[in-house]
Design a protein around this motif. Structure first.
Motif, PDB file in Angstrom:
ATOM      1  N   THR A 204     -58.744 -21.505 -27.312  1.00  0.00           N
ATOM      2  CA  THR A 204     -59.304 -21.161 -26.001  1.00  0.00           C
ATOM      3  C   THR A 204     -59.365 -19.641 -25.820  1.00  0.00           C
ATOM      4  N   TYR A 207     -62.229 -18.291 -27.768  1.00  0.00           N
ATOM      5  CA  TYR A 207     -63.488 -18.594 -27.071  1.00  0.00           C
ATOM      6  C   TYR A 207     -63.685 -17.646 -25.873  1.00  0.00           C
ATOM      7  N   GLU A 211     -66.461 -14.897 -25.127  1.00  0.00           N
ATOM      8  CA  GLU A 211     -67.256 -15.030 -23.897  1.00  0.00           C
ATOM      9  C   GLU A 211     -67.252 -13.724 -23.093  1.00  0.00           C
TER      10      GLU A 211
END
Length: 743
Positions: A204, A207, A211
């Motif tokens: 996470t 990611y 992002e």
């Protein structure tokens, strides 16, 4: 009718233009309530005289107080509230810089006059139409919308970075917890479950890092695209509007909007820079194979710094071009050893920069000019930018005490140039500074528009012609060799600029008939405005056919005549001015005898004459033109009084005033009555007395016209005669004897 009354009668499209330049700096309520008083003050002179500006500011506040007392009695709550707000504004905002309010009001009055002149034109001029292009307005709105969207995106990314920081702190805590458990039992099911959870959290994190970097990249890309396209075009458009405003065109607004855009973009870039610094901090606490931060962050930071450098460099502008306070409507013409003012602004308004940026002014830095003349700047040429001196709080600096001084050169290189050579030399005033902020050091430099240096006021007209031609013909801010091969100008644009000279300098522009006459004088023929190209030599260097002066010298002399001697008559629109002798006779031939018009002399510099129509006994029409009046004769006798008192003596007749109706059919006294210096003296006899036993007297212009003469009369035919002397002559002499006496 007051100027404000005329403004209120304009069509809605012109009223919208008026609405644009009245804001909180000078509210329209005050312009409306104090219209007559405001128009009766010399704001132009006060804009360059601090003592005078302070007096006018104090008087303005007194006028507001009087209005406040009046509306308080009427119990007009809304107006009371607005006037109290305005009074507080005037006292707080301008007390330390009274010349600023004088500049604002002077500019507003000037812009009103320009709009009134534009409204009287059958069509809008090509230059003004291009400045008010709807596409440009739409782009301005798009820029403001995109800047706002970018600012919001940067703030949203802040939240993403904060979420990423919280997520990483949670990961750190759980990772340390697992490490402590491993010391006791490495193979327990709980440890395996926690390791799986940590791996999921790391995925996470990865990611979210990608992002956040992606979002930062998009913000940077949006800023880059906006700066490269629309914002650059907006800045170039503003600079072009400034050029046009300097030569009399519409006032250029929009700098405050640009400042808002530049400032928001700078804040967004610094915000992105802080986000990248935070990512670097997170990187030092946690990294892993395939971590995107060490790969992407350096490239993004380099791009942010590059954009900040460009943004700051473009934000350093000359807000107000160099101008001598003695000649506020002739900017960019500077006289040696005479002070001039110039104002710089940094469009990135950050509190951290207040009093931190020192600007240095130099002349002809790193450039070569077309002559050997060299100059230095005397006076205070280094000053700090601050937010306190400007009424709108902008980060700016104004140089008020700079003087250009010509350097001594080798014999033969100074003073050899002819008058046109000197006034066609272009020079540049440069300004440089350095910004140090958040670890960045950025060198900034900008320059004024080209200026012309003169050593004698007699060179001013031709120097101003050079400034007009340059700024009309090119938007290149630094083409100092422009007059090596000056391009031709489109006649339609040149005529529009000439009309601006009249609207800005003497309060009333030129109508289409007057411009037609100037076009014919420039070209020698009736031409199409849109297609004809006029050379610089034709405008300012070649003599008019059969004359000893150029077109521009002739026109400048007329402007000077209007400004100093016949301004009220010109503003009222009673001077036709630009009409040829042939057209004059066509206009007058079918009019009532005694109908006259006023026109500028085509053969005498700075002269005005009047021609009237008369009818002979056999019914034939005849015309009479008086010898042109120049500034010397008008200094002795006001022109309105000349028109009132003018007399002619025809053969065997008594003197009489032939001027009855101003063309087309306005009674003379109705047109000029309010401009008479006093009522005509009543005819009195010598025994009526007067000061110290003398008979009161006034000058009366008198001409003698022979029956067969319609030629202009020489100055020797224009004799002064007092009413009392004329009365005595009437008592003792016949009309024939009087005619003989005045001969």
């Amino acid at each position: 009718m007051s100027q404000w009354s005329q403004v209120q009668q304009l069509e809605i499209k012109f009223l919208e233009q008026v609405d644009q330049f009245y804001d909180d700096n000078f509210p329209m309520e005050i312009r409306h309530l104090l219209a007559q008083w405001i128009e009766s003050q010399d704001w132009e002179a006060a804009a360059n005289n601090e003592a005078m500006a302070m007096i006018l500011l104090q008087n303005l506040i007194i006028q507001v107080d009087e209005q406040l007392d009046r509306v308080s009695q009427e119990k007009n709550l809304l107006l009371i509230h607005n006037l109290k707000r305005v009074r507080k504004l005037l006292q707080g905002k301008y007390h330390g810089n009274p010349m600023h309010i004088a500049v604002i009001i002077s500019n507003c009055l000037r812009e009103e006059r320009r709009i009134l002149a534009a409204a009287s034109m059958p069509v809008q001029g090509p230059l003004e139409k291009s400045l008010q292009n709807s596409v440009v307005s739409e782009r301005q709105r798009n820029v403001e919308h995109k800047v706002s969207a970018i600012k919001n995106s940067a703030q949203m990314t802040d939240q993403d970075v904060k979420y990423l920081e919280d997520l990483q702190e949670e990961f750190d805590f759980r990772y340390k917890t697992v490490q402590s458990l491993e010391q006791n039992d490495k193979n327990s099911a709980l440890i395996k479950q926690e390791m799986l959870a940590l791996q999921a959290m790391l995925n996470t994190l990865d990611y979210k890092r990608k992002e956040v970097l992606s979002k930062i990249g998009r913000v940077i890309h949006e800023i880059d695209m906006l700066m490269s396209n629309m914002l650059t075009e907006e800045l170039l458009d503003w600079k072009r509007r400034q050029q046009i405003a300097c030569i009399g065109g519409p006032l250029h607004g929009g700098l405050d909007q640009l400042q808002n855009c530049f400032t928001l973009l700078a804040e967004s870039l610094f915000q992105v820079r802080r986000q990248l610094e935070k990512l670097d901090e997170l990187l030092t606490r946690l990294t892993y194979d395939g971590d995107p931060i060490p790969v992407q962050r350096p490239q993004l930071l380099e791009k942010v710094n590059f954009l900040l450098y460009n943004l700051f460099r473009n934000s350093f502008v000359v807000e107000r071009q160099p101008c001598m306070p003695t000649h506020p409507q002739r900017p960019m013409v500077l006289k040696t050893l005479i002070q001039f003012t110039v104002k710089l602004r940094l469009l990135i308004k950050l509190p951290e920069l207040n009093y931190q940026i020192r600007v240095k002014a130099t002349i002809d830095k790193n450039v070569s000019t077309v002559s050997n003349r060299r100059f230095v700047l005397c006076g205070t040429h280094v000053k700090a930018m601050n937010m306190d001196e400007s009424a709108n709080g902008s980060l700016s600096v104004e140089f008020r005490h700079l003087q250009p001084k010509e350097m001594k050169t080798s014999a033969g290189s100074k003073g050899n140039e002819g008058p046109h050579m000197v006034t066609e030399e272009l020079h540049s005033i440069s300004f440089d500074t350095q910004v140090c902020l958040y670890g960045l050091t950025i060198n900034l430099e900008t320059s004024s528009l080209p200026v012309v240096m003169i050593s004698n006021v007699s060179q001013l007209p031709n120097a101003w012609a050079s400034i007009i031609w340059y700024n009309l013909s090119t938007n290149d801010p630094q083409n100092l060799s422009f007059f090596n091969n000056p391009p031709a100008a489109t006649l339609s644009q040149l005529l529009e600029v000439l009309s601006w000279q009249f609207s800005s300098y003497v309060g009333r522009g030129l109508n289409s008939e007057q411009l037609n006459m100037l076009a014919e004088k420039l070209t020698g023929q009736v031409v199409s405005y849109n297609d004809y190209q006029l050379s610089w030599a034709k405008f300012c260097k070649e003599h008019l056919p059969g004359k000893s002066f150029t077109f521009w010298v002739w026109l400048e002399a007329i402007l000077d005549l209007i400004k100093k001697h016949i301004l009220p008559l010109w503003i009222d629109g009673y001077i036709m001015g630009f009409v040829s002798k042939e057209k004059e006779r066509i206009l007058l031939k079918d009019k009532t005898p005694g109908t006259f018009l006023l026109r500028f002399s085509e053969s005498n510099l700075g002269g005005i004459t009047f021609t009237w129509v008369d009818q002979l006994e056999n019914g034939d029409v005849t015309f009479h033109s008086v010898e042109p009046y120049n500034k010397g004769r008008l200094s002795a006798l006001p022109f309105a009084d000349i028109l009132r008192d003018y007399k002619v003596i025809m053969a065997d007749n008594v003197p009489e005033n032939p001027l009855k109706y101003l063309y087309p059919d306005i009674p003379k006294d109705k047109a000029f009555g309010k401009h008479y210096s006093c009522q005509p003296n009543e005819v009195s006899k010598p025994s009526d007395g007067g000061g110290k036993g003398y008979v009161p007297s006034v000058f009366i212009p008198v001409s003698k016209i022979l029956n067969d003469s319609t030629e202009p009369h020489s100055p020797s035919d224009l004799l002064p005669m007092s009413p009392s002397v004329y009365a005595v002559l009437r008592e003792h002499l016949s009309p024939t004897a009087i005619e003989t006496a005045v001969s």
